[in-house]
Every structure is written in C-alpha cells, then in structure tokens.
Write a protein that holds these residues in place. Sequence first.
Motif: not given
Ligand SMILES: C=C(OP(=O)(O)O)C(=O)O
Length: 426
Positions: A22, A124, A341-342, A412-413
């Motif tokens: 990512k 965030r 974070k998330e 998300k990933t």
């Molecule tokens: C913190 C994360 O994502 P981000 O890139 O949105 O900060 C994550 O993928 O754990």
Amino acid sequence: MEQLRLEPISHVGGVIQLPGSKSISNRALLLATIASGRTRLTNLLDSDDIRHMLTALDQLGVSYDYRKDQATIEVEGLGGRLARGQVAELYLGNAGTAMRPLAAALAIGSGEFVLTGEPRMKERPIGHLIDALQPLGARIDYLENPGYPPLKIHAGDLAGGRVSIDGSISSQFLTALLMVAPLLGSELTIEVKGELVSKPYIDITLGMMARFGVTVENRDYREFVVAAGQQYLSPGEFLVEGDASSASYFLAAAAIGGGTIEVRGVGTDSLQGDKHFADVLEAMGAKVEWGKDFIRCSKGDLNGVDMDMNAIPDAAMTIATTALFANGPTTIRNIYNWRVKETDRLAAMATELRKVGAVVEEGEDYIRIEPVPELRHAEIETYNDHRIAMCFSMLAVGGQSVTILDPGCTAKTFPDYFDRLASVSR
Ligand SMILES: C=C(OP(=O)(O)O)C(=O)O
Ligand SMILES: O=C(O)C1=C[C@@H](OP(=O)(O)O)[C@@H](O)[C@H](O)C1
C-alpha cells in the motif's frame, strides 16, 4: 452487519504471493504523476486506499492506463506540479497515504481544492503538515475542525527555504513534504521537531525518491535537505514490492499454527520496515529464513517479548494477537500513535483481546497482553479497521473459533485476505 465465523484451523502451510505494498503503491502513483516521462508500475495493489488515490488523480486530469486484472498501470507524467485546473472535491476515504501527500502536492500550483474523506478521516490529525506548509506560502483552510480534514486548499506559488515539522504523531507529514520538495524550485531544508515516529516509512520515501532521480540529504532523521534543481524522472518500469504489513498475518499464522509458510514479494531487499516483523517472531521463538525476495516462517515454541515497536506500528498489531499463543506476557511499547489511526487501536485492541479472555493492560502508549490457558469464542468488533479484522484471524490459527464482524473492512488494504488465509489452511 456481515460477519465471518472462523472455525479452528488445524494446520497451515504453503506459499503466498503477496499483493503490492500500500505504502509503495500510493507513493509510486504520485511520483509517477509529477515525474517527467511515462512510468509503468507493476504489482500495484488493488484496494480501497489505492482506488481513492487513482480516482483523485483521474479527477485532476492525470492520464493513465490501468490494467486492473494485470495489476499494472502506465502513468503519463506531468513533469512537474500537479494542480492544473479546477476540481471541486476529492474524496479520499480513510487513506492517510493519499490525504497527506495530496494535501502537500495540491498546495503548490493552481486551482482550489477540497480534500475530504470518511468520518474517521475527519478525526485523524493533519495540523502538523499544514503548519509546515503555511510558512512556505500555502493557503489552506480547515472546513470543520482546526487541525483536521476536510481542507480547502488554495494552490499557489510556494518557495523553498527552511521549515520545521512535528514528527511525533505521524511520519506521513514529513513524507508528504519530502515528496513535493522538488516541486518548489528552490532548496528546502526540513527540521524535524519532536521524536520522529515510524522512521522506516521515511526510508521508503527516500528510497523511492531516489528511484525517481531525486536525492535527499538525511542528517540523522533530524534534518533533511532537498537541493534545488532536481526533477523527478520516470524510471520507466517500477515493480511494487509485496506488502510487508500484509505478510505479517501469514508469517504469524505459521509461527502459531504448525506448518511452514513462505511469503513472496518481500525479503532482505525490501524497502519496507515491516519486514522486521519477522525478526520479532524470531525473537519470540519462531523459525525464520530469508531470501532476497521471500521470508519463510515455521512454528517454534513462542515466548512473550517486551519491545519498542514504534518502527513497525502496523505489523505490531499482529504481535498483539500472536501474544495469545506465547508463554508469558508480551508488552508492545512506544505505540501512542495507534490512537490516531483507523480507530483508537490501543483502546480497541485492549477491548477485543479481553473479550477472548486475555488479561490486558492498556497504557497511554503501550499494551501488555498476558495469555491465558483457555481462550474463548467472541464476536470481534472491527471498528472499520482492516488490521483488527485480519489480526484476530490468528485466533482460528491457534485453535480457537472466532467471529469477525464486518470482515469486508479488509478492503482498505487487502480485499481478499480471508480467501488467501483459507488457501494456506487445512
Ligand atoms: C495506519 C494505516 O493506514 P493509513 O495509511 O491510512 O495511515 C494502516 O494501514 O494501518
Ligand atoms: O507512510 C506510510 O506509508 C505509512 C506510515 C505509517 O503511518 P504513521 O507514520 O502515521 O505512523 C503507517 O502506519 C501507515 O499505514 C503507512
């Protein structure tokens, strides 16, 4: 709400070809865009975070040819600043690796932009980045709460000089500033205030800038100098490494579950700090072997560890559930920024680990997990956090059924994470 019940997995083993990183996919897309020349990216990750970046670039008029089924994209570089023309609003979901770099890139050039995202993105912080851009001449307004998205960016001609940036909450702010520095046209010196967190992600940034022809002087992570007169140049073809954070689930599964798993796409040559997750597993007692492009892990008699995991904040979450299958307690230290974070990951992990029976101490910046002989089934709340969904699957690997609520949040990933886990489970 959708849910997924995982039954105990008696054996794991096999090979996983990792999806693209990512962090590297989104950096590569931005660098290819502002470089001169056409860049072909291979093994690009296909997930929500990357889709948000791609949609934003498309809205900004960037021309690319995306072959999703082949994980390949060809990007026509602009050879400089990105802000061209007017775009009303860019929606970036909860992708930190899109929001932070795009905020910096769009502040330079022309046009007016609104950057927004899902509700959690609005909680965030981004103030440290904006505070660093403003002295360079950036005009950025907060549309809701000061210090947080959504942002309104009035692009303008920014110049280099000397700025300071707070690095104590997220390294992504420094990454964003570094990546756009060559667009300023004059030398930029960045002084880092506070103790820089998540340092290895800065190595990814510098390593990738170098691949696109820009060198940065790194003075011990306290000061960075981007000399004037440097322009990004397409490397032609760029292979996105496998995702080392995604690798953590399979490596841990092998350490807990009894077989051998080889992850391909990250190894000794990897730019990603999360490859060192394998060292933590080894310190716990797992057997680990490395190649240039693979890591292989097999079960060991696992012991708890007490370690500073600031350098691997994402993969450290996998240690928190691996700890349930170790002898003795595990303490994960210096992870305050799990809270921004998330979700508030420190609070969420403590709550969910207690549900399965663990004895947990949640500190301001650490978590201590004491395993118990008898774990129990629980419904795991995932708080729209892909990593919570993925790391709690370790329960099943360790022989305890578990129900994951909203398993689709892995999109998300890692959209097909649970299918990939099934492919190495028996
Ligand atoms: C913190 C994360 O994502 P981000 O890139 O949105 O900060 C994550 O993928 O754990
Ligand atoms: O630069 C990056 O690609 C990232 C940096 C880290 O964030 P912080 O620097 O905010 O810890 C990490 O958690 C995130 O998933 C990706």
